[in-house]
Design a protein around this motif. Structure first.
Motif: not given
Length: 343
Positions: A172-200
């Motif tokens: 919805v926010l229009g994050m880059d879908t051609l590279s995993g960098e933008t969403f990867g940084i978001f998931a790595g900083t905003a999700v609590n637990d490692t297993s959930s980071v992996t899932a997201v």
């Protein structure tokens, strides 16, 4: 031998709960073995009430000592060279996220009368790495098993929400879908637990056919966050030392200093030096797996020691605090990604 004679029944009971919980956690990674073990311990506790006295010593030992061993072995999953090189880009966001969570936890604790130890556990768990951070913090602040179980439960609840909402939010926010960098940084900083980071992160990779690009970035950022365990635990230990000194006079540093954190750092350094010398990273995989299994064993003991009625009665404020931390972390992570030009 006398100690083992008194403790083996409790240790065996924890293992009987932990082994199936560990296996189920493999099939349901979003829930995770730790949460399943806590729930299993809570269900089993009323059934062993008549034999509880014979198991008490072993259960207590597992919930305290095994938890510390799990944190030490966690260090073998950290290659500091890779983390410092690849995670540096996200460092300002990581620092802001940790600060935000701790400040929110403090404010909610003060104004909503949330028990102090629960607020610390949830604040640290939300900001760093969920169950592992809670495991490292609990012995330092003398948290009891009810408080640990409640903090783990709150973190789990918001992990589920993150897994369901964040991939949709990123789209919805229009994050880059051609590279995993933008969403990867978001998931790595905003999700609590490692297993959930992996899932997201894996969900985002699947949605946009990115292979494992998002997952690799998210896990590296998450491991960088894990390093914050060191200053946070040492800081809390120092505060606890001052508090005990003012209340009790002379306090033994050996009794209150978290030496297991020192061994955690040693484990990370051994891993880093060994890999730089050509040792394959896979050599350390068994110790990383053992660390996760020991967390599950310790959570089984914590579940056995948890008063489920008390947990339910006091859960509202803890959920409020966890929700405030989760919302604050999410907004700060997104804002800083935008300001830094990552998104």
């Amino acid at each position: 031998m006398d100690w083992l004679k008194d403790a083996w029944r409790g240790i065996a009971m924890c293992l009987l709960i932990a082994v199936p919980a560990w296996i189920l956690g493999k099939y349901f990674p979003l829930v995770g073995g730790a949460v399943i073990a806590i729930l299993g311990g809570m269900c089993v506790a009323p059934l062993i009430k008549s034999k509880r006295a014979t198991m008490e010593k072993g259960i207590r030992w597992v919930s305290k000592k095994v938890l510390q061993w799990a944190v030490i072995l966690l260090g073998f999953g950290l290659n500091l060279s890779v983390i410092l090189r690849s995670g540096a880009q996200a460092l300002p966001i990581i620092l802001a996220v940790i600060t935000t969570s701790l400040v929110i936890a403090y404010l909610v604790q003060r104004f909503c009368n949330v028990p102090k130890r629960i607020s610390i556990l949830i604040g640290v768990g939300s900001s760093i790495c969920g169950g592992s951070a809670i495991a490292a913090t609990a012995p330092v602040i003398d948290a009891d098993d009810d408080e640990v179980a409640q903090a783990i439960s709150v973190i789990f609840f918001f992990n589920i929400l993150a897994a369901l909402i964040f991939p949709i939010l990123g789209t919805v926010l229009g994050m880059d879908t051609l590279s995993g960098e933008t969403f990867g940084i978001f998931a790595g900083t905003a999700v609590n637990d490692t297993s959930s980071v992996t899932a997201v992160a894996s969900t985002w990779d699947s949605m946009h056919q990115l292979g494992s690009a998002t997952l690799q970035k998210a896990v590296t950022v998450k491991l960088t966050r894990t390093l914050a365990i060191i200053p946070i635990v040492l800081g809390l230990s120092f505060m606890n030392l001052r508090k005990n000194a003012s209340e009790k006079g002379t306090v033994s540093l050996r009794k209150v200093f978290p030496f297991f954190v020192v061994w955690f750092v040693v484990a990370a350094l051994i891993t880093t030096v060994a890999i730089r010398c050509g040792v394959a990273e896979s050599v350390f995989a068994p110790m990383k797996a053992l660390s996760k299994f020991l967390v599950v064993v310790a959570m089984a003991a914590i579940g056995l020691n948890t008063n489920i009625v008390k947990l339910i009665r006091s859960g509202g404020k803890a959920l409020l605090l966890g929700g405030a931390c989760w919302a604050g972390i999410t907004m700060v992570a997104l804002l800083l990604e935008a300001l830094l030009g990552i998104w």
